[in-house]
Scaffold this motif. Structure first.
Motif, PDB file in Angstrom:
ATOM      1  N   VAL A 129       0.874  -1.164   0.000  1.00 54.52           N
ATOM      2  CA  VAL A 129       0.000   0.000   0.000  1.00 54.52           C
ATOM      3  C   VAL A 129       0.914   1.217   0.000  1.00 54.52           C
ATOM      4  CG1 VAL A 129      -1.850   1.237   1.179  1.00 54.52           C
ATOM      5  CG2 VAL A 129      -1.743  -1.267   1.302  1.00 54.52           C
ATOM      6  N   SER A 130       0.757   2.022  -1.032  1.00 54.91           N
ATOM      7  CA  SER A 130       1.576   3.214  -1.186  1.00 54.91           C
ATOM      8  C   SER A 130       0.651   4.401  -1.400  1.00 54.91           C
ATOM      9  CB  SER A 130       2.507   3.022  -2.386  1.00 54.91           C
ATOM     10  OG  SER A 130       3.250   4.183  -2.618  1.00 54.91           O
ATOM     11  N   ARG A 131       0.695   5.347  -0.496  1.00 52.58           N
ATOM     12  CA  ARG A 131      -0.217   6.507  -0.530  1.00 52.58           C
ATOM     13  C   ARG A 131      -1.668   6.081  -0.708  1.00 52.58           C
ATOM     14  NH1 ARG A 131       3.607  10.015  -4.459  1.00 52.58           N
ATOM     15  NH2 ARG A 131       5.248  10.427  -2.955  1.00 52.58           N
ATOM     16  N   GLY A 132      -2.040   5.045   0.050  1.00 50.19           N
ATOM     17  CA  GLY A 132      -3.428   4.596   0.059  1.00 50.19           C
ATOM     18  C   GLY A 132      -3.811   3.684  -1.096  1.00 50.19           C
ATOM     19  N   LYS A 133      -2.881   3.463  -2.025  1.00 50.60           N
ATOM     20  CA  LYS A 133      -3.199   2.639  -3.196  1.00 50.60           C
ATOM     21  C   LYS A 133      -2.384   1.350  -3.233  1.00 50.60           C
ATOM     22  CE  LYS A 133      -3.677   4.071  -7.380  1.00 50.60           C
ATOM     23  NZ  LYS A 133      -3.420   4.765  -8.653  1.00 50.60           N
ATOM     24  N   LEU A 134      -2.986   0.293  -3.805  1.00 49.58           N
ATOM     25  CA  LEU A 134      -2.254  -0.958  -3.977  1.00 49.58           C
ATOM     26  C   LEU A 134      -1.261  -0.822  -5.121  1.00 49.58           C
ATOM     27  CD1 LEU A 134      -5.039  -3.699  -3.760  1.00 49.58           C
ATOM     28  CD2 LEU A 134      -3.457  -2.956  -1.961  1.00 49.58           C
ATOM     29  N   GLU A 135      -0.117  -1.477  -4.936  1.00 49.79           N
ATOM     30  CA  GLU A 135       0.922  -1.424  -5.957  1.00 49.79           C
ATOM     31  C   GLU A 135       1.741  -2.715  -5.871  1.00 49.79           C
ATOM     32  OE1 GLU A 135       4.825   1.404  -6.655  1.00 49.79           O
ATOM     33  OE2 GLU A 135       3.246   2.167  -5.356  1.00 49.79           O
ATOM     34  N   ILE A 136       2.211  -3.205  -7.001  1.00 48.89           N
ATOM     35  CA  ILE A 136       3.105  -4.369  -7.018  1.00 48.89           C
ATOM     36  C   ILE A 136       4.523  -3.859  -7.248  1.00 48.89           C
ATOM     37  CG2 ILE A 136       3.774  -6.442  -8.301  1.00 48.89           C
ATOM     38  CD1 ILE A 136       0.749  -6.748  -9.012  1.00 48.89           C
ATOM     39  N   ILE A 137       5.425  -4.260  -6.376  1.00 46.27           N
ATOM     40  CA  ILE A 137       6.829  -3.878  -6.573  1.00 46.27           C
ATOM     41  C   ILE A 137       7.719  -5.096  -6.314  1.00 46.27           C
ATOM     42  CG2 ILE A 137       6.457  -1.468  -5.849  1.00 46.27           C
ATOM     43  CD1 ILE A 137       7.953  -2.192  -3.223  1.00 46.27           C
ATOM     44  N   LYS A 138       8.981  -4.994  -6.658  1.00 43.37           N
ATOM     45  CA  LYS A 138       9.933  -6.035  -6.286  1.00 43.37           C
ATOM     46  C   LYS A 138      11.152  -5.381  -5.654  1.00 43.37           C
ATOM     47  CE  LYS A 138      11.090  -6.339 -11.189  1.00 43.37           C
ATOM     48  NZ  LYS A 138      11.336  -7.210 -12.341  1.00 43.37           N
ATOM     49  N   THR A 139      11.830  -6.131  -4.798  1.00 48.40           N
ATOM     50  CA  THR A 139      13.051  -5.624  -4.180  1.00 48.40           C
ATOM     51  C   THR A 139      14.124  -6.702  -4.272  1.00 48.40           C
ATOM     52  OG1 THR A 139      12.449  -6.434  -1.953  1.00 48.40           O
ATOM     53  CG2 THR A 139      11.820  -4.161  -2.495  1.00 48.40           C
ATOM     54  N   GLY A 140      15.378  -6.278  -4.332  1.00 50.64           N
ATOM     55  CA  GLY A 140      16.495  -7.216  -4.374  1.00 50.64           C
ATOM     56  C   GLY A 140      16.936  -7.596  -2.969  1.00 50.64           C
ATOM     57  N   ASN A 141      17.567  -8.751  -2.859  1.00 53.43           N
ATOM     58  CA  ASN A 141      18.137  -9.227  -1.590  1.00 53.43           C
ATOM     59  C   ASN A 141      17.113  -9.158  -0.463  1.00 53.43           C
ATOM     60  OD1 ASN A 141      20.651  -9.820  -2.826  1.00 53.43           O
ATOM     61  ND2 ASN A 141      20.996  -7.619  -2.943  1.00 53.43           N
ATOM     62  N   GLN A 142      17.437  -8.492   0.654  1.00 53.85           N
ATOM     63  CA  GLN A 142      16.462  -8.379   1.751  1.00 53.85           C
ATOM     64  C   GLN A 142      15.972  -6.938   1.908  1.00 53.85           C
ATOM     65  OE1 GLN A 142      14.902 -10.745   2.821  1.00 53.85           O
ATOM     66  NE2 GLN A 142      16.206 -12.560   2.740  1.00 53.85           N
ATOM     67  N   ASP A 143      16.029  -6.168   0.855  1.00 56.77           N
ATOM     68  CA  ASP A 143      15.503  -4.809   0.947  1.00 56.77           C
ATOM     69  C   ASP A 143      13.993  -4.867   1.180  1.00 56.77           C
ATOM     70  OD1 ASP A 143      18.013  -3.886   0.620  1.00 56.77           O
ATOM     71  OD2 ASP A 143      17.751  -3.186  -1.450  1.00 56.77           O
ATOM     72  N   SER A 144      13.530  -3.981   2.035  1.00 58.40           N
ATOM     73  CA  SER A 144      12.111  -3.982   2.416  1.00 58.40           C
ATOM     74  C   SER A 144      11.397  -2.774   1.802  1.00 58.40           C
ATOM     75  CB  SER A 144      11.999  -3.904   3.943  1.00 58.40           C
ATOM     76  OG  SER A 144      10.689  -3.502   4.302  1.00 58.40           O
ATOM     77  N   PRO A 145      10.148  -2.962   1.384  1.00 53.01           N
ATOM     78  CA  PRO A 145       9.343  -1.820   0.913  1.00 53.01           C
ATOM     79  C   PRO A 145       9.200  -0.734   1.972  1.00 53.01           C
ATOM     80  CG  PRO A 145       8.238  -3.906   0.406  1.00 53.01           C
ATOM     81  CD  PRO A 145       9.396  -4.237   1.305  1.00 53.01           C
ATOM     82  N   LEU A 146       9.335  -1.111   3.253  1.00 50.04           N
ATOM     83  CA  LEU A 146       9.201  -0.127   4.339  1.00 50.04           C
ATOM     84  C   LEU A 146      10.215   1.000   4.187  1.00 50.04           C
ATOM     85  CD1 LEU A 146       8.865  -2.598   7.361  1.00 50.04           C
ATOM     86  CD2 LEU A 146       7.037  -1.140   6.437  1.00 50.04           C
ATOM     87  N   THR A 147      11.409   0.670   3.700  1.00 46.69           N
ATOM     88  CA  THR A 147      12.465   1.669   3.526  1.00 46.69           C
ATOM     89  C   THR A 147      12.083   2.692   2.451  1.00 46.69           C
ATOM     90  OG1 THR A 147      14.042  -0.072   4.150  1.00 46.69           O
ATOM     91  CG2 THR A 147      14.973   1.939   3.248  1.00 46.69           C
ATOM     92  N   GLU A 148      11.201   2.271   1.523  1.00 49.00           N
ATOM     93  CA  GLU A 148      10.714   3.195   0.482  1.00 49.00           C
ATOM     94  C   GLU A 148       9.424   3.886   0.919  1.00 49.00           C
ATOM     95  OE1 GLU A 148      10.199   1.259  -3.382  1.00 49.00           O
ATOM     96  OE2 GLU A 148      11.686  -0.239  -2.822  1.00 49.00           O
ATOM     97  N   GLY A 149       9.040   3.699   2.192  1.00 50.64           N
ATOM     98  CA  GLY A 149       7.809   4.329   2.680  1.00 50.64           C
ATOM     99  C   GLY A 149       6.544   3.613   2.244  1.00 50.64           C
ATOM    100  N   LYS A 150       6.685   2.342   1.834  1.00 56.79           N
ATOM    101  CA  LYS A 150       5.519   1.561   1.384  1.00 56.79           C
ATOM    102  C   LYS A 150       5.226   0.441   2.364  1.00 56.79           C
ATOM    103  CE  LYS A 150       6.595   2.919  -3.234  1.00 56.79           C
ATOM    104  NZ  LYS A 150       6.780   2.641  -4.638  1.00 56.79           N
ATOM    105  N   LYS A 151       3.929   0.150   2.562  1.00 59.66           N
ATOM    106  CA  LYS A 151       3.538  -0.885   3.532  1.00 59.66           C
ATOM    107  C   LYS A 151       3.285  -2.213   2.822  1.00 59.66           C
ATOM    108  CE  LYS A 151       2.668   1.499   7.534  1.00 59.66           C
ATOM    109  NZ  LYS A 151       1.554   2.474   7.540  1.00 59.66           N
ATOM    110  N   PRO A 152       4.141  -3.211   3.041  1.00 60.28           N
ATOM    111  CA  PRO A 152       3.908  -4.510   2.416  1.00 60.28           C
ATOM    112  C   PRO A 152       2.747  -5.234   3.100  1.00 60.28           C
ATOM    113  CG  PRO A 152       5.815  -4.632   3.860  1.00 60.28           C
ATOM    114  CD  PRO A 152       5.360  -3.189   3.866  1.00 60.28           C
ATOM    115  N   ILE A 153       1.838  -5.815   2.302  1.00 60.61           N
ATOM    116  CA  ILE A 153       0.740  -6.597   2.879  1.00 60.61           C
ATOM    117  C   ILE A 153       0.759  -8.034   2.359  1.00 60.61           C
ATOM    118  CG2 ILE A 153      -0.683  -4.557   3.313  1.00 60.61           C
ATOM    119  CD1 ILE A 153      -2.412  -5.357   0.896  1.00 60.61           C
ATOM    120  N   LEU A 154       1.594  -8.294   1.346  1.00 61.52           N
ATOM    121  CA  LEU A 154       1.742  -9.644   0.798  1.00 61.52           C
ATOM    122  C   LEU A 154       3.114  -9.689   0.128  1.00 61.52           C
ATOM    123  CD1 LEU A 154       0.606 -12.406  -0.299  1.00 61.52           C
ATOM    124  CD2 LEU A 154      -0.356 -11.118  -2.197  1.00 61.52           C
TER     125      LEU A 154
END
Ligand code: MN3
Length: 195
Positions: A129-154
């Motif tokens: 969830v990014s700014r209230g909207k669903l989005e699909i992203i990918k990250t390398g290694n153990q990088d977390s979406p949290l560091t980009e200000g995004k909330k992972p839900i799956l």
């Protein structure tokens, strides 16, 4: 100190899609190692692991790489293991949002699978969830979406340790079967909490 979160299901609960041995090693060896090394890197703290990873740039530079890799591994696996359960249908608010954002559950699966299959080498594909909207992203290694200000839900772990014992090099088969073990009830809860 952070502790290895307990699973609320047995290691064989996801058979035949994710096998018992993979689950056992993934949880007791890999997630445990991220936990231990995260603790070693961070020392004591009064923040949550998620807060630390969201504020990675505030971590002292000499510890940042270790925290990024191991703290990332800690929070990523904490989420991953919490959203697994066999035979749960996608339902509720998250279903509406997926339809709204991606057109249908099938279209979502297609886009999410594509992200999982095109993540080169080790990493993750996420529904965030990014700014209230669903989005699909990918990250390398153990990088977390949290560091980009995004909330992972799956999230799907596409490191080989997550599937190689059973699927060998067939990541596509693992990704296909992952959809049979998504705990949509939990994903829905995380979605509601992210708002
Ligand atoms: Mn893993």
């Amino acid at each position: 100190m952070f502790e290895l979160p307990k699973l609320n299901y047995e290691y064989n609960a996801l058979e035949p899609y994710i096998d018992e041995e993979t689950m056992k090693i993934h949880h007791t060896k890999h997630h445990q190692a991220y936990t231990d090394n995260f603790n070693k890197a961070i020392g004591g703290t009064d923040k949550s692991a998620e807060e630390i990873i969201a504020g990675l740039n505030e971590v002292p530079e000499d510890k940042r790489v270790a925290v990024r890799n191991n703290g990332g591994g800690y929070v990523n696996h904490k989420l991953f293991f919490s959203i697994l359960k066999k035979d749960v249908e996608c339902d509720g608010k998250i279903m509406n949002e997926i339809n709204k954002e991606f057109g249908s559950l099938d279209k979502f699966k297609e886009e999410f699978s594509n992200a999982a299959l095109t993540q080169f080498g080790s990493g993750w594909a996420w529904l965030v969830v990014s700014r209230g909207k669903l989005e699909i992203i990918k990250t390398g290694n153990q990088d977390s979406p949290l560091t980009e200000g995004k909330k992972p839900i799956l999230g799907i772990d596409v490191w080989e340790h997550a599937y190689y014992l059973k699927y060998k090099n067939k990541r596509a088969e693992y990704v296909e079967n992952f959809f049979k073990v998504i705990n949509w009830g939990r994903v829905n809860e995380l979605y509601l909490k992210s708002k």
